[in-house]
Motif scaffolding. Sequence first.
Motif, mmCIF file in Angstrom:
data_model
loop_
_atom_site.group_PDB
_atom_site.id
_atom_site.type_symbol
_atom_site.label_atom_id
_atom_site.label_comp_id
_atom_site.label_asym_id
_atom_site.label_seq_id
_atom_site.Cartn_x
_atom_site.Cartn_y
_atom_site.Cartn_z
ATOM 1 N N GLU A 189 -11.143 6.887 4.676
ATOM 2 C CA GLU A 189 -11.081 5.650 3.898
ATOM 3 C C GLU A 189 -10.986 4.439 4.822
ATOM 4 O O GLU A 189 -11.678 3.429 4.626
ATOM 5 N N SER A 190 -10.130 4.526 5.827
ATOM 6 C CA SER A 190 -9.960 3.427 6.784
ATOM 7 C C SER A 190 -11.243 3.181 7.570
ATOM 8 O O SER A 190 -11.622 2.033 7.817
ATOM 9 N N ALA A 191 -11.916 4.262 7.969
ATOM 10 C CA ALA A 191 -13.161 4.136 8.725
ATOM 11 C C ALA A 191 -14.231 3.432 7.900
ATOM 12 O O ALA A 191 -14.909 2.514 8.382
ATOM 13 N N ILE A 192 -14.384 3.859 6.659
ATOM 14 C CA ILE A 192 -15.396 3.270 5.784
ATOM 15 C C ILE A 192 -15.101 1.793 5.537
ATOM 16 O O ILE A 192 -15.993 0.938 5.625
ATOM 17 N N GLU A 193 -13.845 1.493 5.231
ATOM 18 C CA GLU A 193 -13.456 0.105 4.968
ATOM 19 C C GLU A 193 -13.720 -0.790 6.174
ATOM 20 O O GLU A 193 -14.228 -1.911 6.039
#
Length: 209
Positions: free
Chosen positions: A172-176
């Motif tokens: 999630e953090s990577a995508i954001e």
Amino acid sequence: FEQALSINQKYLQSSSSGCILCCNNIAAVYDRLGNLPQATVFYERAKQGLTSPRLPKDERSLVARRRRSELLKHVSQKLERMPRSEEPKVGQGVDATSLRALLRSAWREAQAQVESEAWVEALRTLEYVLMLAKRVDSSGVQGLRSVGETLGQLGLVHSKLGDAQQAFTHLESAIELLQQLPAEDNATAASKCLFDERLEELRALRDEV
């Protein structure tokens, strides 16, 4: 040392002094070569063997236990001194160029470990890469991209290790983070396509977790 470790592992318990000493010696070599992620991996393996409740039958005497205790103290001290517990700081003996070189080297090592499915080793190396990436131009576009890609790989590794919660959080953090990167004016259609494919790949992996 690695050949000796391979042989010992075939015939001895991982908690035996033979295996533990091999791990300690391999770690010491990597430490002297400056390969801190790999040094940490083998020091950790030595520590796990030393703290195992399953002692070999021939190592249960008072003398043998004392030797193991002394070696555990040595290994623990080595792990405490590993830089991963203290972030290297630019301007305090570590320049930006050295950090970037260390980051590239650690990233290549992490990728090789992922390709060989050495998930535990990859996890430790990627955690080290993430720490370095946050110190090297973390506010710039390239720095943000490095952090995002590292988080994506950490998500993959946690997924392979069965830690769904950590995998989801990292993905999630990577995508954001990657979604926030500005489009480069000089980027080719091919590079933009590759970037979009990478985002889709991360989303698909997240949804599978």
